[in-house]
Design a protein around this motif. Structure first.
Motif, mmCIF file in Angstrom:
data_model
loop_
_atom_site.group_PDB
_atom_site.id
_atom_site.type_symbol
_atom_site.label_atom_id
_atom_site.label_comp_id
_atom_site.label_asym_id
_atom_site.label_seq_id
_atom_site.Cartn_x
_atom_site.Cartn_y
_atom_site.Cartn_z
ATOM 1 N N CYS A 26 0.836 -1.195 0.000
ATOM 2 C CA CYS A 26 0.000 0.000 0.000
ATOM 3 C C CYS A 26 0.871 1.246 0.000
ATOM 4 O O CYS A 26 1.982 1.226 0.519
ATOM 5 C CB CYS A 26 -0.912 0.005 1.223
ATOM 6 N N LEU A 28 -0.221 4.026 1.464
ATOM 7 C CA LEU A 28 -0.489 4.721 2.723
ATOM 8 C C LEU A 28 -0.123 3.781 3.878
ATOM 9 O O LEU A 28 0.141 2.589 3.652
ATOM 10 C CB LEU A 28 -1.965 5.127 2.833
ATOM 11 N N CYS A 30 -2.188 3.703 7.038
ATOM 12 C CA CYS A 30 -3.237 4.154 7.956
ATOM 13 C C CYS A 30 -3.055 3.514 9.330
ATOM 14 O O CYS A 30 -2.810 2.304 9.439
ATOM 15 C CB CYS A 30 -4.612 3.809 7.395
ATOM 16 N N CYS A 33 -4.806 0.330 10.352
ATOM 17 C CA CYS A 33 -4.671 -0.814 9.447
ATOM 18 C C CYS A 33 -3.247 -1.361 9.458
ATOM 19 O O CYS A 33 -3.017 -2.505 9.830
ATOM 20 C CB CYS A 33 -5.092 -0.374 8.047
ATOM 21 N N MET A 34 -2.282 -0.526 9.069
ATOM 22 C CA MET A 34 -0.909 -1.013 8.878
ATOM 23 C C MET A 34 0.042 -0.500 9.952
ATOM 24 O O MET A 34 -0.189 0.549 10.533
ATOM 25 C CB MET A 34 -0.384 -0.532 7.525
ATOM 26 N N GLY A 73 -4.525 -4.355 0.758
ATOM 27 C CA GLY A 73 -3.548 -3.355 0.336
ATOM 28 C C GLY A 73 -4.226 -2.351 -0.597
ATOM 29 O O GLY A 73 -5.428 -2.206 -0.556
ATOM 30 N N ASN A 102 -7.769 3.520 -1.984
ATOM 31 C CA ASN A 102 -7.566 4.769 -1.234
ATOM 32 C C ASN A 102 -7.565 5.985 -2.166
ATOM 33 O O ASN A 102 -7.463 7.107 -1.701
ATOM 34 C CB ASN A 102 -6.274 4.706 -0.419
HETATM 35 FE FE1 SF4 Z 1 -3.608 1.066 2.839
HETATM 36 FE FE2 SF4 Z 1 -6.251 0.863 2.719
HETATM 37 FE FE3 SF4 Z 1 -4.889 -0.083 4.866
HETATM 38 FE FE4 SF4 Z 1 -5.013 2.535 4.503
HETATM 39 S S1 SF4 Z 1 -6.752 1.154 4.878
HETATM 40 S S2 SF4 Z 1 -3.148 1.345 4.976
HETATM 41 S S3 SF4 Z 1 -5.020 2.712 2.317
HETATM 42 S S4 SF4 Z 1 -4.804 -0.857 2.812
#
Ligand code: SF4
Ligand code: SAM
Length: 333
Positions: A26, A28, A30, A33-34, A73, A102
């Motif tokens: 990805c 980003l 976020c 999430c990550m 991702g 995103n």
């Molecule tokens: Fe990436 Fe989507 Fe996760 Fe944000 S929510 S880190 S844009 S996978």
């Protein structure tokens, strides 16, 4: 030999909706999430090829899958993504091909995606404030996302929705500006309750900004809402329209009012694990079958096994819940 019929589970739910994650990478990071750093992505050889994905999807459609959503991702960082979209759009039986992104790369890809066969798009957007966007996503990319949304609006999709993650302490001030923004562009914004699928394991029940609270804020500032009926039984969002005619909004109460009874979804991860629930702790490995000469019948059987093992509910609303090892970007939301 013919393969067995529809994917019906022990509770009578018929599975017609497949989420296909095409990458765990990805652009980003976020916070919900990550991890910020040190992400170990799967090597390319571990990720299903386009031909492998196409074959799996074609078998799933023979078992009744009709809707396919491409996710990650971020799906647009997968090289050659338009080729995959074209392959999937040509699979007989698919009536709805959608993507969740995103939006960062939509400026480059929106027209191509539409032309290749994506009909509906969900674009994630948590704030319209540049600094806050940077705090949430750890990248300074709001301007590109907004340009991406504009490009998508011009590209002629059947439907575009905005997805906003609802987190207490993060989202309260964003609700009204995002609803106004969506109205201006003629889009629907949907607020999604924060789920325990973050890499940082910071999720706590009191960080969930509930659908009910969001509706209250919307109505206080923008006037009364009425539910749009009949509700699409399998859609996770409950949708409302503003009584003044100013567009619609949706709320996805995945935590406070789970919709497991209506769930008709399956998921394929980028490296070829089939999952019957976002929160499942069990997975079925189809990559191994795809790469070792398995017949279509054998793969269909794996899909039936996955569906046959689906639980009645994910249990986040009760105490009976263990977070899966895999987090959101590794599953595909
Ligand atoms: Fe990436 Fe989507 Fe996760 Fe944000 S929510 S880190 S844009 S996978
Ligand atoms: N990268 C793309 C995007 O962000 O739209 C697609 C993948 S992302 C995992 C899909 C959706 O999952 C996004 O709308 C994101 O907001 C949502 N999401 C990520 N982490 C979440 C969490 N912990 N709880 C609920 N939704 C989450």
């Amino acid at each position: 030999m013919s393969i067995r019929g529809p994917l019906v589970d022990r509770f009578g739910r018929v599975h017609t909706d497949l989420r296909v994650s095409v990458t765990d990478r990805c652009n980003l990071r976020c916070v919900y999430c990550m991890p910020a750093e040190g992400v170990e992505f799967r090597p390319h050889s571990a990720i299903l090829s386009f031909e492998e994905i196409e074959r799996f999807v074609a078998i799933a459609t023979r078992l009744g899958v009709r809707k396919v959503r491409i996710t990650g991702g971020d799906p647009l960082v997968r090289r050659g993504i338009l080729d995959l979209v074209r392959l999937l759009a040509a699979v007989p039986g698919i009536t709805d091909l959608a993507m969740t992104t995103n939006g960062i790369l939509l400026g480059d890809y929106a027209h191509g995606l539409r032309a290749a066969g994506v009909r509906r798009l969900n674009i994630s957007l948590d704030t319209l404030d540049r600094e806050k966007f940077q705090q949430i996503s750890r990248r300074d990319e709001l301007a590109r996302v907004l340009r991406g949304i504009e490009a998508a609006c011009r590209a002629g999709f059947d439907q575009i929705k905005l997805n906003t993650l609802a987190i207490r302490g993060q989202t309260e001030d964003e609700i009204v500006p995002l609803a106004r923004f969506a109205r201006e562009y003629g889009l629907e914004v949907r607020f999604i309750e924060f789920m325990p699928l973050d890499a940082a394991r910071q999720w706590q029940n009191d960080r969930v900004l509930s659908a009910r609270e969001i509706l209250r804020v919307l109505q206080e500032d923008l006037g009364p809402l009425e539910p749009i009926l009949p509700k699409n039984a399998n859609a996770p969002a409950t949708e409302y329209r503003f009584l003044d005619g100013g567009g619609r909004v949706g709320v996805i109460a995945s935590v406070t009012e789970p919709f497991c009874d209506e769930c008709n979804r399956l998921r394929l991860t980028a490296e070829g694990k089939v999952r019957n629930c976002l929160f499942s702790t069990e997975e079925w490995d189809v990559r191994n079958l795809l790469r070792n000469g398995a017949t279509d019948e054998r793969i269909a059987e794996l899909l039936h096994d996955t569906v046959g093992a689906k639980k009645k509910s994910h249990g986040t609303e009760s105490g009976a819940f263990a977070a899966p090892e895999r987090v959101m970007y590794q599953i595909g939301g």
